[in-house]
Design a protein around this motif. Structure first.
Motif, PDB file in Angstrom:
ATOM      1  N   LEU A  91     -16.287 -40.322 -26.783  1.00 43.84           N
ATOM      2  CA  LEU A  91     -16.094 -41.566 -26.024  1.00 43.84           C
ATOM      3  C   LEU A  91     -15.528 -41.332 -24.632  1.00 43.84           C
ATOM      4  O   LEU A  91     -15.410 -42.275 -23.855  1.00 43.84           O
ATOM      5  N   VAL A  92     -15.179 -40.100 -24.328  1.00 42.65           N
ATOM      6  CA  VAL A  92     -14.591 -39.784 -23.022  1.00 42.65           C
ATOM      7  C   VAL A  92     -15.346 -38.598 -22.431  1.00 42.65           C
ATOM      8  O   VAL A  92     -15.556 -37.584 -23.094  1.00 42.65           O
ATOM      9  N   ASP A  93     -15.741 -38.727 -21.163  1.00 41.41           N
ATOM     10  CA  ASP A  93     -16.503 -37.667 -20.499  1.00 41.41           C
ATOM     11  C   ASP A  93     -15.611 -36.580 -19.914  1.00 41.41           C
ATOM     12  O   ASP A  93     -16.004 -35.418 -19.836  1.00 41.41           O
ATOM     13  N   GLY A  94     -14.438 -36.961 -19.446  1.00 42.71           N
ATOM     14  CA  GLY A  94     -13.535 -36.010 -18.817  1.00 42.71           C
ATOM     15  C   GLY A  94     -12.125 -36.557 -18.800  1.00 42.71           C
ATOM     16  O   GLY A  94     -11.901 -37.744 -19.067  1.00 42.71           O
ATOM     17  N   PHE A  95     -11.181 -35.686 -18.475  1.00 43.64           N
ATOM     18  CA  PHE A  95      -9.776 -36.062 -18.582  1.00 43.64           C
ATOM     19  C   PHE A  95      -8.996 -35.663 -17.327  1.00 43.64           C
ATOM     20  O   PHE A  95      -9.315 -34.680 -16.652  1.00 43.64           O
ATOM     21  N   ILE A  96      -7.960 -36.445 -17.068  1.00 43.77           N
ATOM     22  CA  ILE A  96      -6.910 -36.090 -16.111  1.00 43.77           C
ATOM     23  C   ILE A  96      -5.637 -35.922 -16.920  1.00 43.77           C
ATOM     24  O   ILE A  96      -5.239 -36.836 -17.653  1.00 43.77           O
ATOM     25  N   LEU A  97      -5.001 -34.778 -16.803  1.00 43.25           N
ATOM     26  CA  LEU A  97      -3.787 -34.500 -17.574  1.00 43.25           C
ATOM     27  C   LEU A  97      -2.557 -34.641 -16.698  1.00 43.25           C
ATOM     28  O   LEU A  97      -2.444 -34.004 -15.645  1.00 43.25           O
ATOM     29  N   MET A  98      -1.613 -35.459 -17.153  1.00 46.06           N
ATOM     30  CA  MET A  98      -0.303 -35.589 -16.519  1.00 46.06           C
ATOM     31  C   MET A  98       0.735 -34.821 -17.331  1.00 46.06           C
ATOM     32  O   MET A  98       0.471 -34.373 -18.436  1.00 46.06           O
ATOM     33  N   GLN A  99       1.948 -34.697 -16.747  1.00 46.47           N
ATOM     34  CA  GLN A  99       3.060 -34.032 -17.423  1.00 46.47           C
ATOM     35  C   GLN A  99       2.647 -32.633 -17.889  1.00 46.47           C
ATOM     36  O   GLN A  99       2.821 -32.255 -19.054  1.00 46.47           O
ATOM     37  N   VAL A 100       2.098 -31.865 -16.974  1.00 45.52           N
ATOM     38  CA  VAL A 100       1.556 -30.554 -17.320  1.00 45.52           C
ATOM     39  C   VAL A 100       2.691 -29.550 -17.523  1.00 45.52           C
ATOM     40  O   VAL A 100       3.582 -29.418 -16.681  1.00 45.52           O
ATOM     41  N   HIS A 101       2.635 -28.841 -18.637  1.00 41.45           N
ATOM     42  CA  HIS A 101       3.639 -27.836 -18.961  1.00 41.45           C
ATOM     43  C   HIS A 101       3.177 -26.452 -18.500  1.00 41.45           C
ATOM     44  O   HIS A 101       1.992 -26.213 -18.278  1.00 41.45           O
ATOM     45  N   LEU A 102       4.134 -25.569 -18.359  1.00 39.46           N
ATOM     46  CA  LEU A 102       3.831 -24.211 -17.906  1.00 39.46           C
ATOM     47  C   LEU A 102       2.869 -23.527 -18.864  1.00 39.46           C
ATOM     48  O   LEU A 102       1.980 -22.785 -18.445  1.00 39.46           O
ATOM     49  N   HIS A 103       3.052 -23.753 -20.146  1.00 39.29           N
ATOM     50  CA  HIS A 103       2.142 -23.236 -21.174  1.00 39.29           C
ATOM     51  C   HIS A 103       1.700 -24.441 -21.996  1.00 39.29           C
ATOM     52  O   HIS A 103       2.377 -24.831 -22.950  1.00 39.29           O
ATOM     53  N   ASP A 104       0.584 -25.034 -21.602  1.00 39.54           N
ATOM     54  CA  ASP A 104       0.187 -26.342 -22.117  1.00 39.54           C
ATOM     55  C   ASP A 104      -0.951 -26.212 -23.128  1.00 39.54           C
ATOM     56  O   ASP A 104      -2.057 -25.792 -22.770  1.00 39.54           O
ATOM     57  N   PRO A 105      -0.704 -26.546 -24.400  1.00 42.18           N
ATOM     58  CA  PRO A 105      -1.765 -26.417 -25.412  1.00 42.18           C
ATOM     59  C   PRO A 105      -2.959 -27.314 -25.148  1.00 42.18           C
ATOM     60  O   PRO A 105      -4.080 -27.016 -25.589  1.00 42.18           O
ATOM     61  N   ARG A 106      -2.761 -28.415 -24.448  1.00 43.37           N
ATOM     62  CA  ARG A 106      -3.887 -29.302 -24.131  1.00 43.37           C
ATOM     63  C   ARG A 106      -4.882 -28.606 -23.214  1.00 43.37           C
ATOM     64  O   ARG A 106      -6.105 -28.782 -23.345  1.00 43.37           O
ATOM     65  N   VAL A 107      -4.369 -27.823 -22.279  1.00 40.36           N
ATOM     66  CA  VAL A 107      -5.230 -27.090 -21.349  1.00 40.36           C
ATOM     67  C   VAL A 107      -6.072 -26.070 -22.108  1.00 40.36           C
ATOM     68  O   VAL A 107      -7.289 -25.958 -21.897  1.00 40.36           O
ATOM     69  N   ASP A 108      -5.438 -25.332 -22.995  1.00 37.60           N
ATOM     70  CA  ASP A 108      -6.162 -24.326 -23.780  1.00 37.60           C
ATOM     71  C   ASP A 108      -7.243 -24.975 -24.633  1.00 37.60           C
ATOM     72  O   ASP A 108      -8.357 -24.452 -24.760  1.00 37.60           O
ATOM     73  N   MET A 109      -6.931 -26.128 -25.225  1.00 33.49           N
ATOM     74  CA  MET A 109      -7.907 -26.800 -26.078  1.00 33.49           C
ATOM     75  C   MET A 109      -9.107 -27.285 -25.272  1.00 33.49           C
ATOM     76  O   MET A 109     -10.265 -27.085 -25.663  1.00 33.49           O
ATOM     77  N   LEU A 110      -8.866 -27.932 -24.125  1.00 35.99           N
ATOM     78  CA  LEU A 110      -9.967 -28.450 -23.311  1.00 35.99           C
ATOM     79  C   LEU A 110     -10.825 -27.319 -22.751  1.00 35.99           C
ATOM     80  O   LEU A 110     -12.047 -27.455 -22.644  1.00 35.99           O
ATOM     81  N   LYS A 111     -10.194 -26.219 -22.389  1.00 40.64           N
ATOM     82  CA  LYS A 111     -10.963 -25.063 -21.929  1.00 40.64           C
ATOM     83  C   LYS A 111     -11.868 -24.540 -23.043  1.00 40.64           C
ATOM     84  O   LYS A 111     -13.022 -24.172 -22.799  1.00 40.64           O
ATOM     85  N   SER A 112     -11.363 -24.515 -24.259  1.00 44.46           N
ATOM     86  CA  SER A 112     -12.125 -23.938 -25.368  1.00 44.46           C
ATOM     87  C   SER A 112     -13.355 -24.768 -25.726  1.00 44.46           C
ATOM     88  O   SER A 112     -14.369 -24.219 -26.174  1.00 44.46           O
ATOM     89  N   VAL A 113     -13.274 -26.098 -25.535  1.00 40.96           N
ATOM     90  CA  VAL A 113     -14.410 -26.953 -25.899  1.00 40.96           C
ATOM     91  C   VAL A 113     -15.306 -27.270 -24.707  1.00 40.96           C
ATOM     92  O   VAL A 113     -16.362 -27.882 -24.864  1.00 40.96           O
ATOM     93  N   GLY A 114     -14.885 -26.866 -23.510  1.00 43.24           N
ATOM     94  CA  GLY A 114     -15.729 -27.034 -22.336  1.00 43.24           C
ATOM     95  C   GLY A 114     -15.791 -28.438 -21.782  1.00 43.24           C
ATOM     96  O   GLY A 114     -16.775 -28.797 -21.110  1.00 43.24           O
ATOM     97  N   VAL A 115     -14.787 -29.258 -22.027  1.00 43.65           N
ATOM     98  CA  VAL A 115     -14.748 -30.614 -21.480  1.00 43.65           C
ATOM     99  C   VAL A 115     -14.132 -30.576 -20.080  1.00 43.65           C
ATOM    100  O   VAL A 115     -13.091 -29.951 -19.881  1.00 43.65           O
ATOM    101  N   PRO A 116     -14.744 -31.243 -19.096  1.00 52.40           N
ATOM    102  CA  PRO A 116     -14.175 -31.236 -17.738  1.00 52.40           C
ATOM    103  C   PRO A 116     -12.795 -31.893 -17.713  1.00 52.40           C
ATOM    104  O   PRO A 116     -12.573 -32.918 -18.361  1.00 52.40           O
ATOM    105  N   PHE A 117     -11.875 -31.319 -16.939  1.00 53.80           N
ATOM    106  CA  PHE A 117     -10.553 -31.909 -16.783  1.00 53.80           C
ATOM    107  C   PHE A 117      -9.935 -31.435 -15.479  1.00 53.80           C
ATOM    108  O   PHE A 117     -10.302 -30.395 -14.924  1.00 53.80           O
ATOM    109  N   VAL A 118      -8.993 -32.236 -14.996  1.00 51.56           N
ATOM    110  CA  VAL A 118      -8.229 -31.931 -13.789  1.00 51.56           C
ATOM    111  C   VAL A 118      -6.761 -32.150 -14.114  1.00 51.56           C
ATOM    112  O   VAL A 118      -6.404 -33.115 -14.807  1.00 51.56           O
ATOM    113  N   LEU A 119      -5.915 -31.282 -13.616  1.00 55.29           N
ATOM    114  CA  LEU A 119      -4.479 -31.404 -13.842  1.00 55.29           C
ATOM    115  C   LEU A 119      -3.805 -32.127 -12.685  1.00 55.29           C
ATOM    116  O   LEU A 119      -4.154 -31.919 -11.524  1.00 55.29           O
ATOM    117  N   VAL A 120      -2.865 -32.980 -13.009  1.00 57.98           N
ATOM    118  CA  VAL A 120      -1.888 -33.456 -12.030  1.00 57.98           C
ATOM    119  C   VAL A 120      -0.622 -32.674 -12.331  1.00 57.98           C
ATOM    120  O   VAL A 120       0.170 -33.033 -13.196  1.00 57.98           O
TER     121      VAL A 120
END
Length: 332
Positions: free
Chosen positions: A109-138
């Motif tokens: 239901l979602v094409d891409g994501f913007i992530l807020m509150q980004v941590h130095l070692h962020d599991p959300r980043v690793d997950m999105l990279k692994s599935v190939g979904v576009p995302f941008v960090l704030v």
């Protein structure tokens, strides 16, 4: 389709305009649409087209209320996303782990994501990279290789704050900080404060502080009880700064005569105080807007995205809450 005497695919082509349909057939279909009161389902249309045209704005909220600065991030992104004819989906799950987010990824239901509150070692980043979904960090991680982000140069901002206070003659200053060493923004802010204080040969004091007036008031009382020679304080958010102001009143201190104050954008408390504080403005609305445009460009493939990693220099606005330290100082 049955009422118009045509196939379902012909109806689909007539409504989408993707293939030519004769005027007579189109008129019969429109008559059936009007007679049945048919309204296309936007989500079904988007899914049938292979995308949802929905962008998820992932903003974990740790306080029960949305503060003024948080609203600037939200509205900055939402305006750009809506103007591009994308739907804006705000995801506020408070936990940093990726399980909750992964369910939205798998739903399609979602094409891409913007992530807020980004941590130095962020599991959300690793997950999105692994599935190939576009995302941008704030914000930024510790290792940003291959990542797209827009962030405030908070270290530069802390440098501006400390330089201003040093120029006024303050020698012992404090920073009421967000106590989350894994949150990239908070960690860099604290490092920037320490580095700038050392560069100006100032005595630097730190005290943890949460996102509430009560925490700000308690933090300042603790700080001045332990370090009565502090003459200036930088507060990481304006909501806690309100509590700092309340604490000074309770102790019989005056801002800025006895204690200089710098805080972030003060939109949340602008109607609650009688002066204009000196602030650092991390330009939340602009940062979020740039991140939103970046993810849209990724999804539309309309043009190459230049400068995938952007650092915006925060603003610094001198108000009524900073001045040279008085001879009495906060020690009395």
């Amino acid at each position: 389709a049955a009422l118009a005497g045509v196939s379902k695919s012909t109806v689909s082509h007539a409504l989408s305009g993707k293939r030519p349909i004769s005027a007579d057939t189109r008129a019969r279909i429109q008559q059936a649409v009007d007679q049945l009161g048919y309204q296309p389902h936007p989500v079904a249309q988007r899914l049938a087209g292979g995308n949802s045209r929905t962008i998820g704005f992932v903003f974990p909220l740790y306080a029960p209320n949305i503060a003024g600065l948080e609203m600037k991030f939200i509205t900055g992104a939402a305006n750009v996303i809506n103007q591009a004819d994308y739907a804006f989906l705000l995801l506020t799950h408070p936990q940093q782990e990726s399980t909750h987010l992964k369910r939205f990824v798998q739903s399609g239901l979602v094409d891409g994501f913007i992530l807020m509150q980004v941590h130095l070692h962020d599991p959300r980043v690793d997950m999105l990279k692994s599935v190939g979904v576009p995302f941008v960090l704030v914000g930024r991680c510790e290792d940003n290789t291959g990542l797209a982000y827009v962030d405030a140069d908070i270290e530069d901002s802390m440098g501006q704050c400390v330089a201003h206070l040093a120029g006024l003659g303050h020698r012992t200053i404090a920073y009421l900080y967000q106590d989350d060493p894994e949150f990239g923004f908070a960690a860099r802010a604290r490092r920037g404060f320490s580095a700038a204080s050392q560069a100006y040969n100032l005595t630097a004091v730190t005290q943890p502080c949460e996102l509430s007036p009560e925490s700000g008031e308690s933090a300042l009382h603790t700080l001045l009880d332990q370090q009565p020679d502090v003459t200036a304080v930088i507060v990481w958010n304006d909501t806690a700064a309100l509590g700092v102001i309340q604490a000074t009143h309770r102790r019989g201190l005056r801002i800025p005569t006895d204690l200089s104050l710098i805080c972030s954008d003060y939109s949340a408390i602008s109607n609650l105080i009688s002066f204009t504080p000196t602030i650092f403005d991390i330009r939340g609305e602009e940062i979020a807007a740039q991140a939103a445009q970046m993810i849209i460009d990724f999804l539309d493939n309309s043009k190459p995205v230049d400068q995938l990693q952007r650092l915006l220099k925060p603003g610094f606005i001198i108000g009524d809450s900073t001045a040279p330290p008085s001879s009495a100082g906060s020690a009395e």
